[in-house]
Scaffold this active site. Structure first.
Site, PDB file in Angstrom:
ATOM      1  N   SER A   2       0.853  -1.186   0.000  1.00  0.00           N
ATOM      2  CA  SER A   2       0.000   0.000   0.000  1.00  0.00           C
ATOM      3  C   SER A   2       0.890   1.237   0.000  1.00  0.00           C
ATOM      4  CB  SER A   2      -0.923   0.010   1.220  1.00  0.00           C
ATOM      5  OG  SER A   2      -0.169  -0.075   2.408  1.00  0.00           O
ATOM      6  N   SER A  35       8.544  -1.770  11.307  1.00  0.00           N
ATOM      7  CA  SER A  35       7.321  -1.276  10.673  1.00  0.00           C
ATOM      8  C   SER A  35       7.610   0.001   9.925  1.00  0.00           C
ATOM      9  CB  SER A  35       6.235  -1.018  11.722  1.00  0.00           C
ATOM     10  OG  SER A  35       5.151  -0.299  11.164  1.00  0.00           O
ATOM     11  N   LYS A  36       7.045   0.126   8.729  1.00  0.00           N
ATOM     12  CA  LYS A  36       7.269   1.348   7.957  1.00  0.00           C
ATOM     13  C   LYS A  36       6.636   2.546   8.648  1.00  0.00           C
ATOM     14  CE  LYS A  36       3.298   0.714   4.816  1.00  0.00           C
ATOM     15  NZ  LYS A  36       2.905   0.556   3.405  1.00  0.00           N
ATOM     16  N   ARG A  37       5.672   2.312   9.501  1.00  0.00           N
ATOM     17  CA  ARG A  37       5.030   3.418  10.199  1.00  0.00           C
ATOM     18  C   ARG A  37       5.831   3.869  11.412  1.00  0.00           C
ATOM     19  NH1 ARG A  37       1.023   0.234   8.169  1.00  0.00           N
ATOM     20  NH2 ARG A  37      -0.545   1.269   6.886  1.00  0.00           N
TER      21      ARG A  37
END
Length: 489
Positions: free
Chosen positions: A11, A252-254
């Site tokens: 995404s 995590s990319k977040r």
């Protein structure tokens, strides 16, 4: 075996990080091993958080790693569109079908009502799940609510049964449907949820195997329920181990995880990154660690995938990178280094400097672990020291006084001025003979010369350095150091 079709469906809501890259690699090598197709699908139904920059990063990351896809938004294919935001009509068709079939229903519960329900369940020590309040609304009730302007979600009716599937790594996995609660498949804004869109896409794109991180296991049970309700073929699910930071928190990319573009910016070679991430959850079983992409394709199998989490070890990545740097052709390595040198204030790209880089790389190739290190490592060959750390000199040139250091530098300068054959071997021979004549240990003189030339006690081989920077610069540096010591004395 049926046609192998695998996909990666990132995404565009954040950076293309190492976990997504690892999953992409496993999908890619599995497809290539089995003459299958590797598909890129963009999961962009989260309209609030999507960004063009993130989508661009996905393409750039995959291309840098060399993971070319057979079907995707930019190359097309027989099962497009490959961007979920362009498939809304497809999703709506199957949502309507499930509603008509009685496997899904409109839910008019507000966020406030759902939150109150959740709190009451927690207070009663019950597992929080949707109560099914809107499950049995009559047609008249539904029409009346719709006409009033209410925008419902659509929920899937979870059957009262045990859901199970055979995972390619973990074997049979089960979950009791009674613990789930009816879940949303279409949001109130008309967009499908992740689980519904993913299930439909995997089915309609004829995906044979779904290789993804183990955090998706709960999603897999929901997607299986959707596919079963549609009498659709269910792919083989293969859940990969989670990647953890060194403190064992989830990457995590977040949470600011390094994205693939940063590895390139930090001077990692794509071959090293591929080799490193290939072993983050899989091993070939033969003890070999240095693997080309062809090796990975030939050796890959599900039974060699770990089912435990994997810690991301930067030291190991640097080890791999150092190996691949040492294996690189000098010209390719020089060309890869130029962009880093252009970021400095001392390097100017011209024919003379470009040629000089080849000599420098030959002596530095064994020492650097990342390409960005050339910015500091190559500086000594272009910038003459302007001042010296007297404590550094005294600590490393022991047993002689400053006045003796001045004497040694003066005599060395005189000796070097007479040298016409300016090559490392000849220079070293002359300096060793010089030490014998004046009764000085080579260890003392060579350390003094190293610091005088580079300002550091650590450098590439001393006389290779002399040869590269040339006679004029060598003598000028020694002279500057002598003057500096004279001023102190």
């Amino acid at each position: 075996m049926k046609e192998i079709r695998v996909r990666i469906a990132p995404s565009p809501t954040g950076n293309f990080h190492v976990g997504t890259a690892r999953n992409s690699l496993y999908n890619y090598i599995f497809a290539r091993k089995n003459n299958g197709n590797f598909i890129l699908r963009i999961d962009d139904t989260d309209m609030r958080r999507n960004s063009e920059e993130s989508e661009k990063g996905i393409y750039e990351g995959l291309k840098w790693l060399g993971l070319d896809w057979d079907e995707g938004p930019d190359v097309g294919g027989p099962y497009g569109p490959y961007r979920q935001s362009e498939r809304i009509e497809i999703y709506q068709k199957y949502i309507d079908y499930l509603i008509d079939k009685g496997d899904a229903y409109y839910c008019f519960c507000t966020e406030e009502e759902l939150e109150m329900e959740r709190k009451e369940q927690i207070a009663k020590k019950q597992p929080p799940k949707y109560s099914g309040k809107c499950r049995d609304l009559t047609r008249e009730e539904i029409d009346r609510k719709l006409k009033s302007g209410l925008k419902p979600t659509v929920r899937f009716k979870v059957p009262n049964k045990i859901i199970s599937f055979n995972d390619g790594v973990r074997g049979e996995l089960k979950w009791d449907g009674n613990l789930i609660g009816d879940f949303v498949i279409r949001k109130s804004d008309g967009l499908p949820t992740y689980n519904f869109a993913t299930a439909i896409d995997d089915w309609k794109m004829k995906i044979s195997h779904v290789l993804r991180s183990q955090e998706h296991i709960p999603n897999t049970f929901l997607q299986i329920l959707i596919l079963e309700a549609l009498d659709a073929e269910i792919p083989q699910y293969v859940h990969l181990p989670l990647l953890l930071n060194e403190d064992r928190s989830k990457i995590s990319k977040r949470d600011g995880a390094l994205y693939i573009g940063e590895y390139k910016e930090m001077g990692y070679l794509k071959e090293a990154v591929l080799n490193f991430i290939a072993l983050l959850g899989w091993n070939p079983g033969d003890g070999e660690e240095i693997l080309s992409i062809e090796d990975m394709i030939n050796k890959f199998s599900f039974d060699r995938i770990n089912n435990s989490n994997v810690v991301f070890d930067f030291k190991k990545l640097e080890w791999f990178n150092g190996i691949y740097i040492r294996r690189k052709d000098i010209k390719e390595l020089v060309d890869l280094s130029v962009p880093f040198l252009m970021e400095t204030d001392y390097f100017e790209m011209n024919e003379e400097n470009y040629k000089k880089l080849f000599s420098i790389m030959r002596v530095e190739q064994e020492r650097i672990k990342r390409l960005d290190e050339v910015k500091e490592a190559f500086k000594m060959f272009f910038v003459e020291p302007s001042e010296y750390d007297i404590n550094l000199i005294k600590e490393n040139v022991k047993k002689i006084e400053v006045k003796d250091m001045v004497f040694l530098l003066e005599k060395t300068i005189e000796e070097l001025k007479m040298e016409d054959n300016w090559h490392a071997e000849e220079l070293e021979k002359r300096m060793r003979d010089f030490c014998d004549r004046i009764g000085t240990k080579t260890k003392i003189l060579f350390m003094l010369l190293r610091i005088a030339e580079t300002g550091s006690k650590v450098s590439p081989p001393l006389f290779d350095t002399f040869e590269i920077i040339g006679k004029d610069s060598t003598i000028r540096r020694l002279t500057n150091c002598k003057k500096y010591l004279e001023a102190i004395e």
